[in-house]
Design a protein around this motif. Structure first.
Motif, PDB file in Angstrom:
ATOM      1  N   VAL A   1       0.821  -1.259   0.259  1.00  0.00           N
ATOM      2  CA  VAL A   1      -0.100  -0.341   0.130  1.00  0.00           C
ATOM      3  C   VAL A   1       0.842   1.281   0.264  1.00  0.00           C
ATOM      4  CG1 VAL A   1      -1.947   1.514   1.219  1.00  0.00           C
ATOM      5  CG2 VAL A   1      -1.577  -0.998   1.059  1.00  0.00           C
ATOM      6  N   ASP A   2       2.106   0.817   0.927  1.00  0.00           N
ATOM      7  CA  ASP A   2       2.794   2.195   1.198  1.00  0.00           C
ATOM      8  C   ASP A   2       4.511   1.725   1.007  1.00  0.00           C
ATOM      9  OD1 ASP A   2       4.415   4.450   1.054  1.00  0.00           O
ATOM     10  OD2 ASP A   2       4.162   4.836   3.301  1.00  0.00           O
ATOM     11  N   PRO A   3       4.987   1.622  -0.227  1.00  0.00           N
ATOM     12  CA  PRO A   3       6.541   1.433  -0.580  1.00  0.00           C
ATOM     13  C   PRO A   3       7.177   1.770   0.420  1.00  0.00           C
ATOM     14  CG  PRO A   3       5.615   2.797  -2.447  1.00  0.00           C
ATOM     15  CD  PRO A   3       4.484   2.672  -1.489  1.00  0.00           C
ATOM     16  N   GLY A   4       6.881   2.972   0.879  1.00  0.00           N
ATOM     17  CA  GLY A   4       8.351   4.419   1.835  1.00  0.00           C
ATOM     18  C   GLY A   4       8.869   4.420   0.726  1.00  0.00           C
ATOM     19  N   SER A   5      10.084   3.893   2.052  1.00  0.00           N
ATOM     20  CA  SER A   5      11.449   5.043   0.648  1.00  0.00           C
ATOM     21  C   SER A   5      12.031   4.299   1.342  1.00  0.00           C
ATOM     22  CB  SER A   5      12.124   6.206   2.203  1.00  0.00           C
ATOM     23  OG  SER A   5      13.157   5.725   3.522  1.00  0.00           O
ATOM     24  N   GLY A   6      12.468   2.347   1.261  1.00  0.00           N
ATOM     25  CA  GLY A   6      13.101   2.281   0.999  1.00  0.00           C
ATOM     26  C   GLY A   6      13.684   1.459  -0.365  1.00  0.00           C
ATOM     27  N   TYR A   7      14.897   0.326  -0.910  1.00  0.00           N
ATOM     28  CA  TYR A   7      14.362  -0.123  -2.572  1.00  0.00           C
ATOM     29  C   TYR A   7      12.975  -1.003  -2.855  1.00  0.00           C
ATOM     30  CZ  TYR A   7      15.479  -3.224  -6.165  1.00  0.00           C
ATOM     31  OH  TYR A   7      15.708  -3.949  -7.328  1.00  0.00           O
ATOM     32  N   TRP A   8      12.854   0.088  -3.893  1.00  0.00           N
ATOM     33  CA  TRP A   8      11.084  -0.505  -4.195  1.00  0.00           C
ATOM     34  C   TRP A   8      11.926  -0.674  -5.647  1.00  0.00           C
ATOM     35  CZ3 TRP A   8       7.300   4.766  -4.965  1.00  0.00           C
ATOM     36  CH2 TRP A   8       5.851   4.237  -6.198  1.00  0.00           C
ATOM     37  N   GLN A   9      11.315  -1.898  -6.419  1.00  0.00           N
ATOM     38  CA  GLN A   9      11.513  -2.802  -7.204  1.00  0.00           C
ATOM     39  C   GLN A   9       9.859  -2.230  -8.205  1.00  0.00           C
ATOM     40  OE1 GLN A   9      11.320  -6.520  -8.951  1.00  0.00           O
ATOM     41  NE2 GLN A   9      13.253  -6.352  -8.655  1.00  0.00           N
ATOM     42  N   GLY A  10       9.031  -1.797  -7.971  1.00  0.00           N
ATOM     43  CA  GLY A  10       8.008  -1.370  -8.126  1.00  0.00           C
ATOM     44  C   GLY A  10       7.719  -0.318  -9.040  1.00  0.00           C
ATOM     45  N   ASN A  11       9.056   0.874  -8.866  1.00  0.00           N
ATOM     46  CA  ASN A  11       9.113   1.958  -9.634  1.00  0.00           C
ATOM     47  C   ASN A  11      10.489   1.755 -10.541  1.00  0.00           C
ATOM     48  OD1 ASN A  11       8.140   4.503 -11.190  1.00  0.00           O
ATOM     49  ND2 ASN A  11       7.843   5.314  -9.233  1.00  0.00           N
ATOM     50  N   GLN A  12      10.914   2.390 -11.450  1.00  0.00           N
ATOM     51  CA  GLN A  12      12.141   2.111 -12.710  1.00  0.00           C
ATOM     52  C   GLN A  12      13.475   2.756 -11.759  1.00  0.00           C
ATOM     53  OE1 GLN A  12       8.863   2.346 -13.186  1.00  0.00           O
ATOM     54  NE2 GLN A  12       8.535   0.280 -14.142  1.00  0.00           N
ATOM     55  N   HIS A  13      13.392   3.907 -11.391  1.00  0.00           N
ATOM     56  CA  HIS A  13      15.061   4.707 -10.940  1.00  0.00           C
ATOM     57  C   HIS A  13      15.427   4.305 -10.200  1.00  0.00           C
ATOM     58  CE1 HIS A  13      11.731   5.842  -7.423  1.00  0.00           C
ATOM     59  NE2 HIS A  13      10.593   6.424  -8.152  1.00  0.00           N
ATOM     60  N   ASP A  14      15.343   3.002  -8.864  1.00  0.00           N
ATOM     61  CA  ASP A  14      15.836   2.518  -8.765  1.00  0.00           C
ATOM     62  C   ASP A  14      16.368   0.992  -8.222  1.00  0.00           C
ATOM     63  OD1 ASP A  14      13.616   1.905  -7.396  1.00  0.00           O
ATOM     64  OD2 ASP A  14      14.111   2.063  -4.847  1.00  0.00           O
ATOM     65  N   ILE A  15      15.858   0.375  -9.404  1.00  0.00           N
ATOM     66  CA  ILE A  15      15.454  -0.871 -10.358  1.00  0.00           C
ATOM     67  C   ILE A  15      17.136  -1.447  -9.817  1.00  0.00           C
ATOM     68  CG2 ILE A  15      13.241  -0.923 -10.149  1.00  0.00           C
ATOM     69  CD1 ILE A  15      14.356  -1.095 -13.549  1.00  0.00           C
ATOM     70  N   HIS A  16      18.009  -0.855 -10.096  1.00  0.00           N
ATOM     71  CA  HIS A  16      19.123  -0.747 -10.251  1.00  0.00           C
ATOM     72  C   HIS A  16      19.639  -1.352  -9.344  1.00  0.00           C
ATOM     73  CE1 HIS A  16      18.927   3.093 -10.737  1.00  0.00           C
ATOM     74  NE2 HIS A  16      20.796   3.166  -9.934  1.00  0.00           N
ATOM     75  N   ALA A  17      19.687  -0.605  -8.393  1.00  0.00           N
ATOM     76  CA  ALA A  17      20.709  -0.741  -6.538  1.00  0.00           C
ATOM     77  C   ALA A  17      20.954  -1.318  -6.874  1.00  0.00           C
ATOM     78  CB  ALA A  17      19.808  -0.656  -6.064  1.00  0.00           C
ATOM     79  N   PRO A  18      20.520  -2.634  -6.497  1.00  0.00           N
ATOM     80  CA  PRO A  18      20.858  -4.120  -6.052  1.00  0.00           C
ATOM     81  C   PRO A  18      22.929  -4.157  -6.948  1.00  0.00           C
ATOM     82  CG  PRO A  18      19.282  -4.830  -6.332  1.00  0.00           C
ATOM     83  CD  PRO A  18      19.232  -3.275  -6.816  1.00  0.00           C
ATOM     84  N   TYR A  19      22.287  -3.799  -7.552  1.00  0.00           N
ATOM     85  CA  TYR A  19      23.707  -4.219  -8.807  1.00  0.00           C
ATOM     86  C   TYR A  19      24.806  -3.122  -8.547  1.00  0.00           C
ATOM     87  CZ  TYR A  19      21.197  -7.816 -11.259  1.00  0.00           C
ATOM     88  OH  TYR A  19      20.922  -8.768 -10.859  1.00  0.00           O
ATOM     89  N   LEU A  20      24.742  -1.949  -7.441  1.00  0.00           N
ATOM     90  CA  LEU A  20      26.103  -1.432  -7.320  1.00  0.00           C
ATOM     91  C   LEU A  20      26.726  -1.642  -6.344  1.00  0.00           C
ATOM     92  CD1 LEU A  20      23.494   2.406  -7.346  1.00  0.00           C
ATOM     93  CD2 LEU A  20      24.628   1.631  -9.273  1.00  0.00           C
TER      94      LEU A  20
ATOM     95  N   THR B   1       9.129  -3.879 -18.014  1.00  0.00           N
ATOM     96  CA  THR B   1      10.111  -3.120 -17.983  1.00  0.00           C
ATOM     97  C   THR B   1      10.493  -4.373 -16.557  1.00  0.00           C
ATOM     98  OG1 THR B   1       9.359  -0.820 -18.128  1.00  0.00           O
ATOM     99  CG2 THR B   1      11.158  -1.052 -16.585  1.00  0.00           C
ATOM    100  N   LEU B   2       9.399  -4.734 -15.338  1.00  0.00           N
ATOM    101  CA  LEU B   2      10.130  -5.561 -14.616  1.00  0.00           C
ATOM    102  C   LEU B   2       9.989  -6.975 -15.042  1.00  0.00           C
ATOM    103  CD1 LEU B   2       7.707  -4.011 -11.408  1.00  0.00           C
ATOM    104  CD2 LEU B   2       9.591  -2.936 -12.198  1.00  0.00           C
ATOM    105  N   SER B   3       9.328  -7.396 -15.974  1.00  0.00           N
ATOM    106  CA  SER B   3       9.075  -8.513 -16.302  1.00  0.00           C
ATOM    107  C   SER B   3      11.188  -8.612 -17.148  1.00  0.00           C
ATOM    108  CB  SER B   3       8.610  -8.414 -17.032  1.00  0.00           C
ATOM    109  OG  SER B   3       7.341  -8.973 -17.065  1.00  0.00           O
ATOM    110  N   ALA B   4      11.620  -7.893 -17.241  1.00  0.00           N
ATOM    111  CA  ALA B   4      12.639  -7.385 -18.637  1.00  0.00           C
ATOM    112  C   ALA B   4      13.509  -8.092 -17.333  1.00  0.00           C
ATOM    113  CB  ALA B   4      12.563  -6.878 -19.414  1.00  0.00           C
ATOM    114  N   TRP B   5      13.890  -7.201 -16.135  1.00  0.00           N
ATOM    115  CA  TRP B   5      14.623  -7.442 -15.200  1.00  0.00           C
ATOM    116  C   TRP B   5      14.752  -8.309 -14.727  1.00  0.00           C
ATOM    117  CZ3 TRP B   5      15.031  -8.734  -9.997  1.00  0.00           C
ATOM    118  CH2 TRP B   5      15.939  -8.419  -8.881  1.00  0.00           C
TER     119      TRP B   5
END
Length: 772
Positions: free
Chosen positions: A621-640, A677-681
C-alpha cells in the motif's frame, strides 16, 4: 499517510467483497472450460500474474489473447456490479478483483498507468437485448470458470449460459462463442467503445448481411490518445454463420433491419436466433489506416482458418518466441515466473504496420515501412532500463524496428519521443530516454538504421532547440549553463538533472562510436553535471535554486506520492519517489557516485540500509523510502554493490528480489510492469546478468536457474550454467567466461555477442572478493 492508504485499501476490499456477495445471485451450473492446449513453453505462462493486487500498485496486466509484439490485444474489459468502478483499477482493461465483464475489446496497453484505447468491444447477449443499456448490465463471471495461456483466453458467462473464447494474430482478433441456451443468441459490436474514463467520436457501422460481415470505425479519446487528437481505428468483422435478424444503434435509439448507423455511441447487434450448442465464430481485422487495410489484415493473417486453426498457429508462434530463452530449473514456480515474465516482455512495442506496409504515423500521416516494421507503444522512460536491453540481446530485429520507428517519429515531430503511443507524442514522464535506447543499441551492434540522423535529434534536444509541448528537455538552457536544472524554474528538477546527465553519458558513447570526438568530449563533460546537485553535508542529491541555494525543507524519506494526500505539496523535485530513491541514479558513472559519498564503506552501508528498508510486502500500500522495485528509478540499486567492492551483497539482494518481489500470484510484481520493464528485470537477473542502460556493459549477479540457452540470433547462443545453484547457494564462488575466470563482476556485450558460455560456481557463503 500510511494510515490513509491503509484506510483506502480496507475500503476497496469492502467494495470488492460487497460486489461479489450481491452481484450474481444464484449462478447457473458451471461448464467445462476447454483445455488451454499450451505449447512446450507456453504451458509455463500464466497471464493472470500481475492482474490483481492493490489497485494503484498492481502490475496493470491483462489475461487476454495477443500475438508477440502485435497490434491486437483482445481481452476482457471488467468492472464491478452495474458497471461500478469507484477508483482506478486495472488500466489494461482487466482487474482480477472485478466481478463483471462489459465485453472484449481489441486494443490497449500492457502494464502501464494509463487507461488507453479499448477499440471495438464485442459483447455476447441472449434473449431480448437493448444495446443502448449494454454498459449498465455487465456480465457476471467467476475465476473458477476462467482460463488463459499465451495466445488464448476463455471464460464462462453463467448469466447468459455462454462460453467465450479468444485468440489473436498481430492485427486480427478471433472469437468463439458457444451459447448453451435456446434463447436468441446475440453478438454486439461497439464501434465507439473505449477503456473506462474515455470517450469516442466519429463512430460508423455498416452491416453486410449477404457476406456475414460488418465494417466500422471510431475515434477513441483516452489517457494517451486524447493528447494527440484521438486515435481512429477501422475494423472488418466476419462471422461464420448467417444472421437471423440484425439492428444498429446510435445513442439511445436502436433500429432493427437497418444496416448502417453513425454517431458518438454506435454499433451493431447481430441476432443468430436459437443456436444452442453451435459455436459462432467471429474474426475482426483491425487497422488504423483504413477499412480496406483492416480487410487485408484479416485475409492475410487468418484466411480460411477457423478458430482452432488460428489458435493452433498462434500457439506455435508463441512457443517459437518463448524458446529464444531455454532454461532448466527444478523449481516449477521459478519456471512459471520466468516464462510469464518473458511473455510479458514480448507484448509491447506494438506492430502498427498493416500487411501492405502502410502505417499511421505521427500527425495522422500515412507512411510506408520499407525493410522494417513500424512500431509504437514504447514506454521509453521505463523500458530503456531493461526491456530494450533485452530486445537488443534476444530480439535485435524488433529493436531495429524500434530504432527506425523512433527516427520516423522525429522526422514528423522534430524530436525523438520519450513515450510514443499509438500515433502521437504522449508527453508522459520526462527526460530523453530515447538517447539511451539508441546509443546502447548502436554500441551493441545494431547499426543498420539512421544513426547519424538520430544523433542530430539528440543534439538538438540537448541544446533545448527541439521541443513538442513538454517533450524534450525542460530547462535545457539552464541545465547547460548552470550545470543543473533549477528547482525554482521547473518541477522534478533533481530527477531531470540526474537523467539528463545519464543521457549525456550515452550520447557521448554514441558520438565516440560515430567518430565525433569533439561531441564525445562535450557530452562526457556534461554527463558529470549530476554531481552539481550532490550535497556533501547530507550526502543526497538535493534541489537547488537558480541562485545556488538549496531548496528547503529537505525530507529525504518523503516520497512525491504523499503530495496526493496532503493539502500542500512537500516536494516537487523528485519524480515518483523520494530523495532516498533517487540517491543512486548515476549508473553511467558509479565510481564517481561512490566517491561523492566519501568512502566505499559508507556507500555500501547506506545502500545496504536502503535495501533492508524495502517494504515488507510486495506491491505494498505504501512502498516507503526503501528499495522499491515497483518503480523504475532505483531498480538497478542492488547491482551497485559490485562497483563498491561488495559483489556478495549484489548477489544477496538480487536473489532476495527474485524470490520476494516476483511470484505466481495475481499480485506477482511489485508495481506497474510498464511495457515489460519489471518482467525484463527478472529475465536478466535470473540469468545472472544485468544491463547498464545506455552502455554496452552488463553487471554480474546471481542466477536462480541451473542452465539457460539464450538465442542471440544468427545461430549464436549464450549459454549460462550455474553449478551448485539452489535457494541456499546464492553466492558466487567464481565465474568463467569461455573458460577464463572473470576478475571483475562485469562484462561487455562484445564479449558475448558472437556466442559464449558463462559458468557460475555457486555456494552457500560469500566468497573472497565476491568470487572475483
Amino acid at each position: 499517510m500510511v494510515l490513509l492508504k491503509r484506510a483506502i485499501s480496507i475500503l476497496f476490499s469492502i467494495i470488492i467483497a460487497f460486489s461479489a456477495l450481491f452481484s450474481t445471485g444464484e449462478l447457473p451450473k458451471r461448464v467445462d472450460i476447454p483445455s488451454t492446449k499450451p505449447g512446450e513453453y507456453g504451458r509455463w505462462v500464466d497471464p493472470f500474474i500481475g492482474t490483481g493486487g492493490i489497485p494503484w500498485a498492481c502490475a496493470m496486466l491483462f489475461p487476454g489473447a495477443t500475438a508477440p509484439f502485435g497490434m491486437v490485444r483482445l481481452s476482457p474489459d471488467t468492472c464491478l456490479i452495474g458497471g461500478f468502478e469507484p477508483i482506478r483499477f486495472g488500466t489494461a482493461g482487466y482487474y482480477y478483483g472485478h466481478t463483471h465483464i462489459w465485453g472484449f475489446s481489441h486494443t490497449g496497453l500492457s502494464g502501464t498507468g494509463a487507461r488507453d484505447m479499448g477499440h471495438f468491444r464485442v459483447t455476447p447477449a441472449v434473449g431480448e437485448v437493448k444495446p443502448p443499456q449494454r454498459l449498465k448490465k455487465p456480465l457476471a463471471f467467476t475465476h473458477k470458470q476462467e482460463e488463459a495461456t499465451a495466445g488464448y483466453y476463455a471464460v464462462n458467462l453463467p448469466t447468459i449460459n455462454c462460453l467465450a473464447e479468444l485468440t489473436a494474430t498481430e492485427h486480427t482478433g478471433v472469437h468463439r462463442y458457444t451459447f448453451n441456451t435456446s434463447k436468441d443468441a446475440h453478438i454486439l459490436i461497439d464501434a465507439t467503445s473505449f477503456i473506462s474514463g474515455g470517450r469516442a467520436t466519429q463512430g460508423k457501422v455498416k452491416i453486410i448481411p449477404e457476406a456475414m460481415e460488418i465494417e466500422g470505425e471510431g475515434r477513441v479519446f483516452t489517457s494517451f490518445t486524447s493528447r494527440y487528437g484521438g486515435l481512429k481505428g477501422y475494423f472488418v468483422a466476419r462471422f461464420n454463420k448467417p444472421f437471423e435478424t440484425y439492428s444498429v444503434w446510435s445513442g439511445e435509439t436502436s433500429e432493427q433491419g437497418r444496416v448502417d448507423a453513425s454517431g458518438d455511441n454506435t454499433g451493431a447487434d447481430i441476432n443468430f436466433g436459437n443456436i444452442k450448442g453451435q459455436p459462432v465464430e467471429l474474426k475482426i481485422g483491425i487497422s488504423f489506416v483504413s477499412a480496406e487495410n483492416a480487410r487485408q489484415n484479416l485475409e492475410a493473417e487468418t484466411g480460411s482458418l477457423d478458430f482452432e486453426g488460428v489458435r493452433d498457429a498462434q500457439r506455435a508462434v508463441w512457443d517459437n518466441w518463448l524458446s529464444r530463452v531455454k532454461i532448466e530449473t527444478s523449481d516449477p514456480e521459478i519456471k512459471t515466473v520466468f516464462y510469464t515474465a518473458l511473455y510479458h516482455s514480448m507484448i509491447m512495442p506494438s506492430n502498427f504496420t498493416d500487411v501492405n506496409g502502410q502505417y499511421l504515423g505521427f500527425g495522422d500521416n500515412i507512411g510506408v515501412a520499407e525493410g522494417f516494421t513500424y512500431r509504437t507503444d514504447m514506454s521509453l522512460w521505463d523500458t530503456f532500463r531493461t526491456e530494450h536491453p533485452l530486445l537488443n540481446l534476444i530480439a535485435p530485429e524488433i529493436q531495429r524496428d524500434c530504432l527506425k520507428s523512433l527516427v520516423r517519429m522525429a522526422r514528423i515531430g522534430g524530436i525523438l519521443p520519450r513515450w510514443p503511443s499509438g500515433a502521437g507524442y504522449t508527453g508522459s514522464m520526462f527526460g530523453t530516454p530515447a538517447d539511451m535506447v539508441i546509443a546502447e543499441s548502436y554500441l551493441k551492434g545494431i547499426t543498420d538504421f539512421e544513426a547519424e540522423e538520430a544523433f542530430e535529434y539528440m543534439k538538438k534536444a540537448s541544446q533545448g532547440s527541439a521541443k513538442v509541448g513538454n517533450v524534450g528537455r525542460i530547462c535545457a538552457e539552464e541545465y547547460n549553463s548552470m550545470g543543473y536544472c533549477p528547482a525554482d524554474k521547473m518541477s522534478k528538477a533533481v530527477s531531470a538533472t540526474l537523467e539528463y546527465a545519464w543521457a549525456d553519458g550515452s550520447i557521448a558513447l554514441l558520438a565516440e562510436a560515430l567518430g565525433k570526438d569533439g561531441d564525445a568530449r562535450h557530452f562526457a563533460n556534461k554527463s558529470m553535471n549530476y554531481k552539481n546537485l550532490f550535497d556533501p553535508q547530507t550526502k543526497y542529491f538535493r534541489a537547488k535554486n537558480s541562485d545556488g541555494t538549496w531548496q528547503r525543507p529537505f525530507l529525504p524519506k518523503i516520497t512525491s506520492y504523499y503530495n496526493e494526500a496532503l493539502p500542500k505539496k512537500i516536494t516537487d523535485d523528485y519524480c515518483e519517489g523520494s530523495p532516498r530513491h533517487w540517491r543512486w541514479t548515476a549508473p553511467h558513472d558509479t565510481q564517481g557516485l561512490i566517491e561523492l559519498f566519501g568512502s566505499s564503506e559508507y556507500f555500501v552501508s547506506e545502500l545496504n540500509d536502503f535495501m533492508e528498508d524495502a517494504s515488507k510486502t510486495r506491491a505494498a500500500v505504501d512502498p516507503g523510502s526503501g528499495y522499491w522495485q515497483g518503480n523504475q528509478h532505483d531498480i538497478h540499486a542492488p547491482y551497485l554493490f559490485n562497483d563498491a567492492g561488495r559483489p556478495d551483497l549484489t548477489q544477496k539482494w538480487v536473489r532476495w528480489a527474485l524470490a520476494d518481489r516476483h511470484s505466481t500470484d495475481v499480485d506477482g510484481l511489485d508495481g506497474n510492469d510498464d511495457g515489460g520493464t519489471l518482467s525484463a528485470w527478472y529475465i536478466f537477473s535470473a540469468l545472472g546478468l544485468y544491463p547498464v542502460a545506455g552502455t554496452d556493459r552488463y553487471c554480474i549477479g546471481s542466477p536462480n536457474i541451473d542452465r539457460a540457452e539464450v538465442s542471440l540470433g544468427g545461430g549464436k547462443t549464450l549459454t549460462v550454467i550455474a553449478e551448485n545453484q539452489s535457494a541456499e547457494n546464492i553466492y558466487v564462488q567464481n565465474v568463467a567466461l569461455n573458460g577464463t575466470r572473470l576478475q571483475t563482476p562485469s562484462i561487455t556485450h562484445s564479449q558475448i555477442k558472437n556466442g559464449a558460455t558463462l559458468v557460475f560456481t555457486m555456494g552457500s557463503s560469500p566468497a573472497l572478493h565476491g568470487g572475483f
